[in-house]
Design an enzyme around this catalytic site. Structure first.
Site, mmCIF file in Angstrom:
data_model
loop_
_atom_site.group_PDB
_atom_site.id
_atom_site.type_symbol
_atom_site.label_atom_id
_atom_site.label_comp_id
_atom_site.label_asym_id
_atom_site.label_seq_id
_atom_site.Cartn_x
_atom_site.Cartn_y
_atom_site.Cartn_z
ATOM 1 N N GLU A 155 38.493 33.674 43.581
ATOM 2 C CA GLU A 155 38.260 34.628 42.500
ATOM 3 C C GLU A 155 36.837 35.156 42.542
ATOM 4 O O GLU A 155 36.587 36.337 42.272
ATOM 5 C CB GLU A 155 38.537 33.945 41.152
ATOM 6 C CG GLU A 155 38.458 34.869 39.938
ATOM 7 C CD GLU A 155 37.084 34.938 39.299
ATOM 8 O OE1 GLU A 155 36.899 35.761 38.377
ATOM 9 O OE2 GLU A 155 36.180 34.173 39.706
ATOM 10 N N ASP B 127 38.198 28.119 42.829
ATOM 11 C CA ASP B 127 36.940 28.205 43.576
ATOM 12 C C ASP B 127 35.751 28.313 42.639
ATOM 13 O O ASP B 127 35.884 28.716 41.477
ATOM 14 C CB ASP B 127 36.956 29.379 44.548
ATOM 15 C CG ASP B 127 37.051 30.723 43.833
ATOM 16 O OD1 ASP B 127 37.907 30.844 42.939
ATOM 17 O OD2 ASP B 127 36.282 31.636 44.167
#
Length: 480
Positions: free
Chosen positions: A147, A80
């Site tokens: 994350e 991400d």
């Protein structure tokens, strides 16, 4: 997918996969497409893989000839990215790819974050597994989701299938710096109830803009002002002159990004725009002097409206008081490592709707200090009769005195580049602490190519550094 803008850059395979990644929307909480892309890659390479409900993906690569008996190595990054963009950028980052390009020295995306944090790690892992000629031990490529919003994928992932006891995290942003420890963190949310009713009177719009912004961990000590805190002080000074009824307030978009802008709309009784602009000019001068904010702007504008669904003066005063009272920035420095922030927090997001929502990112390398700071925020919420909740807590990654992986990487770096690498702890959050909890005696080191201004639309990835980091990674895998 065919590479276009980054064709010709070296290492070709790494930048080829990175450009493919950039073409796929992959912001936090929007990782299904990129997760499936990784699964398709594994299928096409005839590699075993695991994909879980949180979109985490693990891909298993066999050792090359001669390395079959070597211990497996875990390579790790996250899929991400932080989705930030310029106000005039028309790209919908939830559904569209990035306008990625380069100038010969750095790769960047026009108008948006680039997502080299951490797409370049994913690209390196893919390039390694796709090339059967690169010498390496068995590789377990671990790519986590979400994350950037609290290490959620790392918290959810099941690592029981992994055999490796050494992990190279590729989520650092400074070439030649080996990170071996990081802070733990948590997100605190304060929800302040407010009263709304129809209020009639002249309206003004307040704007704090032009601040540098940056990463709430890596940049928290760099004398950068927080737009939400500046707005609180701006409104506080105005309300000493005239009653205020707050209609709207919005600043920041991510808890882990230092907010660079904040806007508010108010109904002001007895408005005097000239006096308000005088306050704005004084506050702007103070911000530019006290912080590294040469482009900071604090302004007030007339609004062509007569009132709105606003907060009462009492409720407005309570909002302003909370913004001013909440702690922000560096709270303590490490006594063991010079120049390392030990504990901090960032008022990343404020948003006024049916209530005022304040989101703060708390970090500390000392668990007791993290808990104490969270306790202070909880007491603050109680004082204001506000709701309080915590989310996304993750542990600190503690320094390991004995590390075979670190020793090999340090010696390999010295041999390749003729100078010593920097071994350090950081204040930003990395997933290694969570992995170390799940895999006993896990040996971790974090590296990465040189990047600039991550989490902002000015994010840049250095091309030459990417090639050097890639070559260094391959040498480490061979030496291990």
């Amino acid at each position: 997918m065919e590479t276009k803008r980054l064709a010709g850059l070296e290492p070709a395979a790494v930048f080829g996969y990175f450009e493919e990644i950039c073409s796929i929307p992959h912001g936090s909480r929007n990782t299904k497409l990129i997760s499936d892309y990784l699964v398709n890659f594994a299928k096409n390479q005839d590699l075993r893989y695991i994909q879980d409900d949180a979109d985490n993906v693990i891909i298993f690569g066999d050792a090359t000839p001669g390395y079959e008996d070597h211990p497996p190595i875990i390579l790790q990054g996250h899929m991400d990215m932080v989705c930030e963009k310029d106000t005039d950028c028309t790209i919908d980052m939830a559904t569209e790819g990035l306008d990625v390009t380069h100038d010969g020295n750095v790769v960047f995306a026009k108008g948006t974050t680039l997502g080299a944090d951490n797409g370049i790690a994913v690209a390196m892992g893919m390039a390694l597994l796709a090339d059967k000629t690169i010498p390496h031990p068995p590789v377990e490529l671990l790519i986590t989701s979400d994350e950037e919003i609290g290490l959620l994928g790392a918290a959810a992932v099941d690592l029981s299938e992994l055999k490796g006891k050494a992990l190279i995290n590729l989520d650092s942003e400074s070439e030649g710096v080996f990170t071996v420890s990081c802070a733990g963190g948590c997100v605190a949310n304060i929800g302040l109830p407010v009263d709304r009713h129809a209020v009639y009177g002249p309206c003004i719009r307040l704007v704090v803009d032009g601040l540098q912004s940056g990463h709430s961990g890596a940049d928290i000590h760099r004398d950068r002002a927080n737009a939400n805190k500046v707005m609180g002080e701006f409104m506080n000074r105005i309300q000493k002159l005239m009653p205020l009824c707050l209609t709207s307030l919005a600043g920041g978009s991510k808890d882990n990004v230092i907010p660079g802008s904040c806007q508010a709309t108010l109904v002001a009784m007895g408005i005097n725009l000239e006096r308000i602009n005088g306050i704005a000019e004084q506050l702007q001068a103070e911000i530019r002097e006290q912080y590294d904010e040469p482009n900071a702007t604090v302004q007030a504008f007339d609004v062509d409206a007569l009132g709105g669904n606003s907060l009462s003066t009492q409720s407005t005063a309570k909002v302003i008081e909370l913004l001013c009272a909440a702690p922000n920035g560096v709270q303590s420095w490490s006594k063991d490592i010079e120049g390392l922030v030990q504990t901090s927090l960032n008022m990343g997001v404020v948003k006024l709707g049916d209530r005022l929502n304040v989101t703060l990112s708390v970090r500390s390398s000392v668990n007791a200090e993290k808990l104490e700071l969270l306790s202070q925020l909880k007491k603050l919420a109680e004082m204001f009769e506000a709701d309080y909740a915590e989310d996304g807590a993750y542990p600190a990654w503690e320094f390991r005195k004995e590390s075979h992986l670190r020793d090999v990487m340090v010696s390999t770096y010295k041999e390749m580049f003729g100078k010593d690498a920097t071994v350090e702890a950081i204040h930003a959050g990395l997933e290694c602490g969570l992995f170390a909890e799940k895999i006993p005696d896990l040996d971790c080191v974090s590296i990465g190519p040189q990047m600039y201004d991550i989490h902002t639309s000015r994010e840049r990835l250095e091309i030459g550094s990417t090639q050097r980091t890639w070559e260094f990674l391959l040498a480490v895998l061979k030496n291990l």
